[in-house]
Design a protein around this motif. Structure first.
Motif, short mmCIF file in Angstrom:
data_model
loop_
_atom_site.label_atom_id
_atom_site.label_comp_id
_atom_site.label_asym_id
_atom_site.label_seq_id
_atom_site.Cartn_x
_atom_site.Cartn_y
_atom_site.Cartn_z
N LEU A 173 0.79 -1.28 -0.07
CA LEU A 173 0.08 -0.25 -0.10
C LEU A 173 0.91 1.41 -0.04
O LEU A 173 0.47 2.25 -0.89
CB LEU A 173 -1.09 0.11 1.27
CG LEU A 173 -1.92 1.14 1.38
CD1 LEU A 173 -3.09 1.30 0.08
CD2 LEU A 173 -2.87 0.91 2.69
N PHE A 174 1.84 1.34 0.75
CA PHE A 174 2.86 2.46 0.87
C PHE A 174 3.29 2.53 -0.32
O PHE A 174 3.95 3.79 -0.78
CB PHE A 174 3.58 2.39 2.17
CG PHE A 174 2.93 2.99 3.46
CD1 PHE A 174 3.43 4.43 3.73
CD2 PHE A 174 2.32 2.52 4.26
CE1 PHE A 174 2.86 4.81 4.69
CE2 PHE A 174 1.60 2.78 5.19
CZ PHE A 174 2.15 4.19 5.58
N SER A 175 3.76 1.50 -1.15
CA SER A 175 4.49 1.63 -2.47
C SER A 175 3.51 2.28 -3.57
O SER A 175 4.08 3.10 -4.45
CB SER A 175 4.95 0.10 -2.72
OG SER A 175 5.93 -0.34 -1.97
N VAL A 176 2.09 1.98 -3.46
CA VAL A 176 1.23 2.45 -4.19
C VAL A 176 0.98 4.11 -4.20
O VAL A 176 0.65 4.78 -4.96
CB VAL A 176 -0.22 1.58 -4.19
CG1 VAL A 176 -0.99 2.39 -4.98
CG2 VAL A 176 0.02 0.10 -4.76
N ILE A 177 1.08 4.23 -2.98
CA ILE A 177 0.79 5.68 -2.51
C ILE A 177 2.03 6.45 -3.05
O ILE A 177 3.16 6.24 -3.10
CB ILE A 177 0.68 6.09 -1.02
CG1 ILE A 177 -0.65 5.36 -0.59
CG2 ILE A 177 0.65 7.49 -0.58
CD1 ILE A 177 -0.65 5.29 1.06
N SER A 178 1.50 7.80 -3.61
CA SER A 178 2.51 8.43 -4.20
C SER A 178 3.66 9.13 -3.28
O SER A 178 4.72 9.11 -3.48
CB SER A 178 1.95 9.62 -4.88
OG SER A 178 2.61 10.69 -5.60
N GLY A 179 3.10 9.70 -2.26
CA GLY A 179 4.18 10.29 -1.52
C GLY A 179 4.87 9.17 -0.66
O GLY A 179 4.18 8.31 -0.04
N LYS A 180 6.30 9.19 -0.90
CA LYS A 180 7.06 8.25 -0.26
C LYS A 180 8.28 9.01 0.69
O LYS A 180 9.13 9.76 0.17
CB LYS A 180 7.54 7.28 -1.18
CG LYS A 180 6.73 6.35 -1.96
CD LYS A 180 7.25 5.36 -3.02
CE LYS A 180 6.04 4.67 -3.42
NZ LYS A 180 5.33 5.64 -4.29
N GLN A 181 8.71 8.51 1.80
CA GLN A 181 9.79 8.79 2.47
C GLN A 181 10.26 7.59 3.17
O GLN A 181 9.41 6.87 3.88
CB GLN A 181 9.64 10.21 3.52
CG GLN A 181 9.42 11.14 2.84
CD GLN A 181 10.68 11.66 2.28
OE1 GLN A 181 11.53 12.73 2.80
NE2 GLN A 181 10.99 11.52 0.94
N LEU A 182 11.40 7.37 3.39
CA LEU A 182 12.05 6.43 4.29
C LEU A 182 11.41 6.07 5.84
O LEU A 182 11.02 4.88 5.91
CB LEU A 182 13.68 6.26 4.29
CG LEU A 182 14.44 6.25 2.88
CD1 LEU A 182 15.87 5.99 3.32
CD2 LEU A 182 13.78 4.64 2.34
N TYR A 183 11.08 7.14 6.15
CA TYR A 183 10.77 7.12 7.69
C TYR A 183 9.09 6.93 7.55
O TYR A 183 8.61 6.64 8.75
CB TYR A 183 11.04 8.54 8.55
CG TYR A 183 10.60 9.85 7.77
CD1 TYR A 183 9.36 10.25 8.07
CD2 TYR A 183 11.56 10.49 7.14
CE1 TYR A 183 8.88 11.35 7.30
CE2 TYR A 183 11.27 11.59 6.34
CZ TYR A 183 9.92 12.08 6.52
OH TYR A 183 9.54 13.32 6.36
N TYR A 184 8.50 7.04 6.46
CA TYR A 184 7.09 6.77 6.38
C TYR A 184 6.79 5.28 7.10
O TYR A 184 5.84 4.94 7.57
CB TYR A 184 6.56 6.76 5.25
CG TYR A 184 6.35 8.09 4.82
CD1 TYR A 184 6.68 9.41 5.64
CD2 TYR A 184 5.78 8.46 3.52
CE1 TYR A 184 6.42 10.63 5.30
CE2 TYR A 184 5.55 9.99 3.03
CZ TYR A 184 5.90 10.81 3.80
OH TYR A 184 5.79 12.22 3.47
#
Length: 575
Positions: free
Chosen positions: A320-331
């Protein structure tokens, strides 16, 4: 002594020695230098402005409502300031407390999920404290470690106890609410799948599906009600623009790239696969431990409760977090505990079912040990390599005076990792923790001056106390507000016309710029310049910079500019 007292005593003994060790190392690391721009300084700026203006409902930054974050962390900072006074000490201690709570919660969660494998509860916190990236990011005054505490606490409510199988739904809802007040709706993404997939890992959920999902929905609604109890009055208090950003664009822009909004938002858009190359970094030092890879690779069905729980949590959340546009390592930081839970569970299974693999030296920590020794050799040779101009760059030149001292530390850690016998996991954890502490200390000695904005902050604070306006060329992230205890906004100047208008309106004002290099004009006409990261921060008299930008020759300054690091400026000194 009663049974409960015996259990408490046994549990307190189980916290030794990993919790005291981690606490001491974290305190040493977090106080080795000042709060890091721009992560920590932005958080402190918002907390300071709320505190100074008594805006405890709506977060503010630089005089404007700040819709990017929700207020729980700021409230906790304010609580400490109310007791201890305003400083950056309490917020940093608070982050250490959050980190310690995270380790304890993971230990309890492992104890619940692996009741027949007590080694997992002992190993999981050791593994989590050793993660290099998680440790370094945990030194930032940010929201993710508190969010991880809320996530682990909420998931702990879903797990069965020896004397109670049904989840603690009320506490589950309250912790969801706390997570929502820490980071917003993303809290739901972190806890949704272990709950939605409950029948796959929880016997009570499988036998009481209606109650599991019905009461779970009520708990989620309770959490949302807690969030709305703050968000609705805050939205009306902050104004129309703040309300629209709070309820719509600031979340949507992170989920879907290209959402239209009037002001820049922290989107951090990256492609679907962006997290994958970083997994080795996020999992270090365990990504360099062959036994960890073998343990995961040899996992076979049937999986026990703890492993099913970890898989139901980690796999869908990562997708799911890969699909979401916004990404940061700490997410993904709230999932680091789940990752170590999975790894510890896999290693426990290997210790039981595949004893030769669990004891094979060639699957041990020797690659990490050899890496530590090679790094020590490089550090030892660095002064000679720099002296003979084989290595160039500020980091190498700055590290050379200290490198041989640190080479001894990494040599000892490398030798520790080459040892055979019992306790291999703890040796990896201790070496990982102490190694990252050594690197943080080396950073403080060699590069912190490129992040320490004290000289600029002191000049700005002095000017603002003299009622002089301050402008900045571009966007402002709050990096000067808390350290300088600023009481007025810094005006953002986004184009040449705005800069010229500012200079005409404020002939005694100052303007901050961030050039990549320090050119001849700055060395001649600026008031002050200091390095910042890989660029510079330059402070100008507003008319001087306006003349230069307009192609005019400004008046010669009364004195040459201060260029740092030319004099040692103590961190946190107030003008």
């Amino acid at each position: 002594m009663s049974t409960n007292s015996l259990r408490r005593s046994e549990y307190l003994r189980s916290l030794w020695p990993w919790l005291p060790l981690w606490t001491v190392v974290a305190l040493l690391a977090i106080f080795s230098h000042g709060p890091m721009p721009l992560y920590s300084t932005r958080t402190l700026a918002v907390a300071w402005e709320m505190w100074r203006e008594h805006h405890f409902l709506v977060p503010y930054i630089n005089g404007e409502p700040y819709s990017e974050k929700v207020p729980l962390l700021y409230w906790l900072i304010h609580a400490g300031w109310y007791v201890f006074g305003v400083s950056d000490i309490w917020p940093r201690v608070l982050e250490v407390i959050f980190g310690g709570v995270q380790l304890v919660l993971l230990s309890v969660l492992a104890r619940r999920l692996f009741p027949m494998r007590p080694w997992v509860a002992k190993a999981a916190p050791w593994m989590l404290l050793a993660l290099s990236y998680a440790f370094l990011f945990g030194l930032q005054i940010m929201y993710e470690v508190l969010l991880a505490d809320c996530v682990l606490g909420a998931l702990l409510c879903l797990t069965p106890k020896a004397n109670r199988a049904e989840p603690r739904w009320l506490l589950f809802g309250l912790l969801i609410g706390a997570g929502l007040l820490t980071k917003g709706p993303v809290m739901l993404l972190h806890i949704a799948f272990p709950w939605l997939l409950g029948p796959f890992w929880n016997d009570w959920a499988r036998e009481h599906r209606t109650r599991w999902y019905g009461r779970g929905v009520l708990a989620v609604l309770l959490g949302l009600a807690i969030l709305l109890a703050w968000a609705i009055p805050a939205g009306f208090s902050g104004g129309d623009a703040y309300r629209h950003r709070l309820f719509f664009t600031q979340t949507a822009a992170r989920v879907v790239d290209g959402v239209q909004h009037d002001e820049p938002l922290q989107n951090h858009a990256h492609p679907f696969w962006w997290y994958v190359p970083y997994l080795l970094v996020l999992a270090f030092p365990f990504s360099g431990w062959p036994r960890a890879w073998v343990a995961l690779g040899t996992l076979r069905k049937p999986f026990d409760t703890g492993l099913r729980f970890a898989l139901c949590w980690l796999v869908p959340v990562f997708v799911l977090f890969s699909v979401i546009s916004g990404k940061q390592l700490y997410y993904l930081l709230p999932e680091y505990g789940g990752g170590m839970l999975l790894l510890a569970g896999a290693m426990a299974v290997m210790r039981e079912r595949r004893v030769p693999l669990a004891e094979n030296y060639w699957l041990g920590s020797w690659p990490l040990g050899m890496g530590g020794i090679l790094f020590a050799i490089c550090l030892f040779a660095m002064p000679n390599l720099v002296a003979h101009h084989y290595l160039h760059g500020e980091w190498f030149e700055g590290a050379a005076p200290y490198s041989r001292t640190f080479s001894v530390a990494f040599l000892l850690l490398g030798c520790l990792l080459l040892l055979r016998g019992r306790g291999e996991m703890r040796r990896v954890a201790v070496a990982g923790l102490l190694g990252v502490l050594a690197l943080n200390t080396l950073f403080t000695l060699t590069l912190w001056h490129k992040y320490d904005l004290s000289p600029t902050t002191a000049l700005i604070a002095s000017a603002q106390s003299g009622k002089r306006a301050i402008g900045i060329d571009g966007s402002y992230e709050g990096q000067y507000h808390f350290a300088g205890r600023l009481s007025e906004a810094i005006i953002e100047l986004h184009d040449g016309k705005a800069l010229q208008d500012f200079a005409r309106s404020h002939p005694d004002g100052l303007i901050i710029t961030h050039p990549d290099t320090l050119d001849a004009a700055a060395q001649r006409y600026a008031l002050m310049a200091q390095p910042f990261r890989s660029a510079w921060v330059v402070v100008w008299s507003a008319p001087t910079l306006a003349d230069l930008r307009a192609g005019r020759t400004p008046m010669e300054p009364a004195q040459p500019p201060q260029i740092f690091p030319g004099a040692k400026v103590q961190y946190g000194a107030q003008p």
